[in-house]
Design an enzyme around this catalytic site. Structure first.
Site, PDB file in Angstrom:
ATOM      1  N   GLU A 120       9.795  15.194  15.856  1.00 33.46           N
ATOM      2  CA  GLU A 120      10.189  15.024  14.460  1.00 33.46           C
ATOM      3  C   GLU A 120       9.417  16.047  13.622  1.00 33.46           C
ATOM      4  OE1 GLU A 120       8.890  11.470  12.243  1.00 33.46           O
ATOM      5  OE2 GLU A 120      10.944  11.265  11.546  1.00 33.46           O
ATOM      6  N   CYS A 139      13.360  10.297   7.522  1.00 32.50           N
ATOM      7  CA  CYS A 139      13.265   9.781   8.898  1.00 32.50           C
ATOM      8  C   CYS A 139      14.591   9.882   9.626  1.00 32.50           C
ATOM      9  CB  CYS A 139      12.760   8.349   8.882  1.00 32.50           C
ATOM     10  SG  CYS A 139      13.632   7.306   7.721  1.00 32.50           S
ATOM     11  N   LYS A 196       0.856  -1.195   0.000  1.00 30.62           N
ATOM     12  CA  LYS A 196       0.000   0.000   0.000  1.00 30.62           C
ATOM     13  C   LYS A 196       0.891   1.244   0.000  1.00 30.62           C
ATOM     14  CE  LYS A 196      -1.955   2.788   2.981  1.00 30.62           C
ATOM     15  NZ  LYS A 196      -1.963   4.031   2.187  1.00 30.62           N
ATOM     16  N   GLU A 238       9.875   0.584  10.705  1.00 27.91           N
ATOM     17  CA  GLU A 238      10.901   1.622  10.538  1.00 27.91           C
ATOM     18  C   GLU A 238      10.191   2.954  10.722  1.00 27.91           C
ATOM     19  OE1 GLU A 238      12.733   4.457   9.386  1.00 27.91           O
ATOM     20  OE2 GLU A 238      12.775   3.719   7.322  1.00 27.91           O
TER      21      GLU A 238
HETATM   22  P1  NDP Z   1       1.838   7.899   8.380  1.00 29.74           P
HETATM   23  O1  NDP Z   1       2.662   7.101   9.312  1.00 29.74           O
HETATM   24  O2  NDP Z   1       0.435   8.171   8.713  1.00 29.74           O
HETATM   25  O3  NDP Z   1       1.834   7.228   6.919  1.00 29.74           O
HETATM   26  C1  NDP Z   1       2.663   6.189   6.494  1.00 29.74           C
HETATM   27  C2  NDP Z   1       1.838   5.133   5.766  1.00 29.74           C
HETATM   28  O4  NDP Z   1       0.939   4.503   6.678  1.00 29.74           O
HETATM   29  C3  NDP Z   1       0.967   5.678   4.649  1.00 29.74           C
HETATM   30  O5  NDP Z   1       0.888   4.731   3.611  1.00 29.74           O
HETATM   31  C4  NDP Z   1      -0.372   5.819   5.340  1.00 29.74           C
HETATM   32  O6  NDP Z   1      -1.467   5.835   4.459  1.00 29.74           O
HETATM   33  C5  NDP Z   1      -0.388   4.579   6.186  1.00 29.74           C
HETATM   34  N1  NDP Z   1      -1.315   4.613   7.309  1.00 29.74           N
HETATM   35  C6  NDP Z   1      -1.877   5.693   7.902  1.00 29.74           C
HETATM   36  N2  NDP Z   1      -2.680   5.302   8.909  1.00 29.74           N
HETATM   37  C7  NDP Z   1      -2.619   3.959   8.952  1.00 29.74           C
HETATM   38  C8  NDP Z   1      -3.227   2.966   9.765  1.00 29.74           C
HETATM   39  N3  NDP Z   1      -4.037   3.303  10.761  1.00 29.74           N
HETATM   40  N4  NDP Z   1      -2.943   1.679   9.518  1.00 29.74           N
HETATM   41  C9  NDP Z   1      -2.121   1.318   8.530  1.00 29.74           C
HETATM   42  N5  NDP Z   1      -1.517   2.211   7.716  1.00 29.74           N
HETATM   43  C10 NDP Z   1      -1.749   3.518   7.931  1.00 29.74           C
HETATM   44  O7  NDP Z   1       2.583   9.238   8.126  1.00 29.74           O
HETATM   45  P2  NDP Z   1       1.900  10.628   7.668  1.00 29.74           P
HETATM   46  O8  NDP Z   1       1.839  10.569   6.225  1.00 29.74           O
HETATM   47  O9  NDP Z   1       0.612  10.902   8.345  1.00 29.74           O
HETATM   48  O10 NDP Z   1       2.932  11.657   8.240  1.00 29.74           O
HETATM   49  C11 NDP Z   1       2.776  12.111   9.585  1.00 29.74           C
HETATM   50  C12 NDP Z   1       4.107  12.277  10.219  1.00 29.74           C
HETATM   51  O11 NDP Z   1       4.770  11.034  10.266  1.00 29.74           O
HETATM   52  C13 NDP Z   1       5.052  13.175   9.434  1.00 29.74           C
HETATM   53  O12 NDP Z   1       4.831  14.490   9.757  1.00 29.74           O
HETATM   54  C14 NDP Z   1       6.378  12.668   9.863  1.00 29.74           C
HETATM   55  O13 NDP Z   1       6.766  13.291  11.049  1.00 29.74           O
HETATM   56  C15 NDP Z   1       6.161  11.210  10.121  1.00 29.74           C
HETATM   57  N6  NDP Z   1       6.600  10.347   9.017  1.00 29.74           N
HETATM   58  C16 NDP Z   1       7.692   9.610   9.228  1.00 29.74           C
HETATM   59  C17 NDP Z   1       8.168   8.813   8.229  1.00 29.74           C
HETATM   60  C18 NDP Z   1       9.388   7.999   8.432  1.00 29.74           C
HETATM   61  O14 NDP Z   1       9.899   7.412   7.482  1.00 29.74           O
HETATM   62  N7  NDP Z   1       9.897   7.919   9.637  1.00 29.74           N
HETATM   63  C19 NDP Z   1       7.536   8.735   6.919  1.00 29.74           C
HETATM   64  C20 NDP Z   1       6.322   9.525   6.813  1.00 29.74           C
HETATM   65  C21 NDP Z   1       5.913  10.296   7.843  1.00 29.74           C
HETATM   66  P3  NDP Z   1      -2.051   7.231   3.931  1.00 29.74           P
HETATM   67  O15 NDP Z   1      -0.972   7.868   3.155  1.00 29.74           O
HETATM   68  O16 NDP Z   1      -3.190   6.806   3.119  1.00 29.74           O
HETATM   69  O17 NDP Z   1      -2.433   8.022   5.153  1.00 29.74           O
END
Ligand code: NDP
Length: 516
Positions: free
Chosen positions: A424, A327, A219, A293
């Site tokens: 973060e 990240c 996904k 991760e």
């Molecule tokens: P998320 O952790 O929400 O998104 C990462 C993935 O998880 C996306 O594919 C998202 O789908 C999916 N997801 C969201 N909710 C669920 C759930 N309940 N169950 C399973 N999968 C889910 O990150 P965000 O995009 O909301 O970003 C928010 C914050 O997270 C950022 O501001 C940043 O600080 C941090 N972040 C950290 C990352 C890292 O690599 N450490 C990467 C991205 C974000 P969808 O896109 O449809 O919401």
């Protein structure tokens, strides 16, 4: 070339949103001592003709392009223009179930029965196709995510291909990777990835899974589904058996439906710590293997014997690369007190040369923030930094009128208790803290719930080794930052998650080891 923005407050604004340069004329030019000559790069836009963006994309299930079970779609937007790029089928829990069944059937009937050598052929083919279509992927990735073309072209896409090359090499050598043991695939892998490195995260997840004999349902993030859907085309082109790779875009709850599907054997997630916790709960009580991760708040530690100019490049690369949406970004600079002033001065000079603007311009260093909500989060945290008393510096630059852009930002006088030092931010924002002794540096660097990465800048090898042992971080870079390689494991401690991706460790996460 160094532009001294601090000494030239009259820098004219560039029209394309990038920083104008001012060079001081040598006296021999006869323009008067120190006369300022403003200049700028000509725009160098990459053509978007190379990629055909369809009006509508389906889900990729069982090798076919299918509509969502309820017919719903959502728009994916170009963050640099705020214009929709395409409509994408919005997967449902029923679609996820269908995809898991397709992956299961393909695992049983085809993929797990192929020899490692045969699996390798497909992976090599995918790697080659990614290279052949690299420009197409780079342009699409930049349009969908906002990252600068020079980064998607020179980092994301080549590294994604490199992961397929690397794991293709392991597919027929699992006996050597795990000597004395038999490595069996786990089955169906559910993989949920974020938006900051859409294609690269896909490669990190899919390449080792396939090499080890698993099939996958992936996904992508809702703001960046397009490169994954173009990858579906690569799978077709490579004649990958149907169902080995399934790609189902959809909202977060559909990601949850995927990981909790009983047909899944392994869950791999990259994203925020908050969602990582939910995934952990969703998997608890099942026998699914799990790797997470998650977030980070890395310290980039500069000692007084470090080569400062080199360190400045590493600091800039550490936090402004990919708009800081990384990240493992070096978002906390820990500078030894005796060199903090010259270091900050050099950093400010360097910041004034960073070009913010159109991601498709080959001269752009910092592109668009991925989404409006992420821009709001960065803006809110930067406001909190100012309100809590930190001193903010931003170079003079015009931002484009449309799109989600944010100036590279530097905070000094930051206390460990400030939100900008703890949370973060996931944006181009650097918080500078200081230290006097190596012990204090260790204490401050580890004073975070995260533990993903760290950087150390010093002339002394012995000091690097001394510090590395004390860092509670999965990856520690010495005299460099944000360097990635498929052969090298990557992952975190504490709230940054567990499990490793990359290298043989990454392969380990996709196999069950049995005695011979
Ligand atoms: P998320 O952790 O929400 O998104 C990462 C993935 O998880 C996306 O594919 C998202 O789908 C999916 N997801 C969201 N909710 C669920 C759930 N309940 N169950 C399973 N999968 C889910 O990150 P965000 O995009 O909301 O970003 C928010 C914050 O997270 C950022 O501001 C940043 O600080 C941090 N972040 C950290 C990352 C890292 O690599 N450490 C990467 C991205 C974000 P969808 O896109 O449809 O919401």
């Amino acid at each position: 070339m160094t532009a001294m923005a601090t000494k030239t407050p009259t820098v004219p604004a560039a029209t394309n949103g990038a920083v104008s340069r001012v060079e001081h004329a040598p006296a021999s030019w006869g323009l008067g001592d120190g006369a300022a000559i403003p200049w700028d790069y000509a725009p160098a836009p990459e053509s978007r003709e190379i990629v055909t963006i369809k009006e509508q994309y389906g889900l990729f299930i069982g090798g076919k392009d299918v509509v969502a079970s309820d017919g719903q779609t959502f728009a994916t937007v170009n963050p640099a223009t705020e214009e929709p790029l395409a409509q994408v089928a919005r997967g449902t829990a029923a679609d996820m179930d269908k995809a898991v069944r397709a992956a299961r059937s393909s695992f049983r009937r085809t993929w797990s029965r192929l020899s490692g050598k045969e699996r390798a052929k497909y992976l090599f083919r995918i790697a080659r196709l990614l290279q052949e279509r690299s420009r197409e992927f780079a342009v699409l990735e930049s349009m969908d995510s906002g990252k600068p073309i020079k980064e998607s072209r020179d980092v994301d896409v080549p590294l994604a291909a490199a992961h397929f090359w690397y794991y293709a090499g392991w597919a027929d050598k699992l006996d050597y990777a795990f000597p004395g043991r038999v490595a069996r695939p786990l089955g169906v892998a559910a993989q949920v990835i974020p938006w900051n490195f859409p294609l690269l995260m896909l490669a990190w997840k899919i390449a080792p899974a396939l090499a080890a004999g698993n099939t996958v349902v992936l996904k992508p993030a809702s703001t960046t589904p397009l490169s994954a859907l173009l990858f579906a085309d690569v799978c077709r082109q490579a004649d990958l058996p149907p169902g080995v790779v399934n790609i189902v875009p959809g909202p977060g709850e559909v990601g949850m439906a995927l990981i909790s599907n009983p047909g899944v054997d392994k869950v791999a997630f990259t994203g925020s710590t908050e969602i990582g916790r939910k995934i952990f709960q969703g998997v608890a009580g099942s026998d699914k293997a799990l790797t997470l991760e998650l977030g980070g708040k890395a310290a980039n530690i500069v000692f007084d014997d470090a080569p400062l100019d080199q360190a400045v490049e590493g600091i800039v690369n550490g936090i402004y690369f990919n708009q800081g949406e990384v990240c493992c970004a070096g978002s906390r600079l820990l500078a030894q007190e005796s060199i903090v002033e010259p270091l900050i001065e050099k950093l400010k000079d360097r910041l004034s040369t960073i070009r913010v603007g159109d991601p498709l311009d080959k001269n752009t260093d910092v592109g668009a923030i991925n989404s409006r909500s992420q821009l709001e989060k960065i803006t809110e945290l930067v406001a909190a930094g100012r309100a809590e008393g930190a001193e903010m510096y931003q170079p003079a630059c015009d931002l484009p009128e449309r799109g989600y852009f944010f100036r590279p930002t530097l905070f000094t006088n930051v206390a460990q208790s400030h939100r900008i030092a703890r949370e973060e931010i996931f944006g181009p924002v650097l918080s500078v803290l200081t230290f006097r002794t190596p012990e204090e540096a260790v204490e401050k660097a580890n004073n975070t719930p995260y533990g993903l990465s760290a950087g150390i800048w010093t002339d002394k090898g012995s000091r690097i080794l001394h510090m590395v042992k004390r860092m509670k971080a999965g990856v520690v870079w010495a005299n460099t930052f944000n360097r990635f390689d498929p052969t090298s494991p990557f992952g975190g401690y504490k709230e940054s998650g567990f499990g490793r991706e990359g290298g043989m460790h990454g392969l380990h996460a996709y196999v069950r080891l049995e005695d011979r």
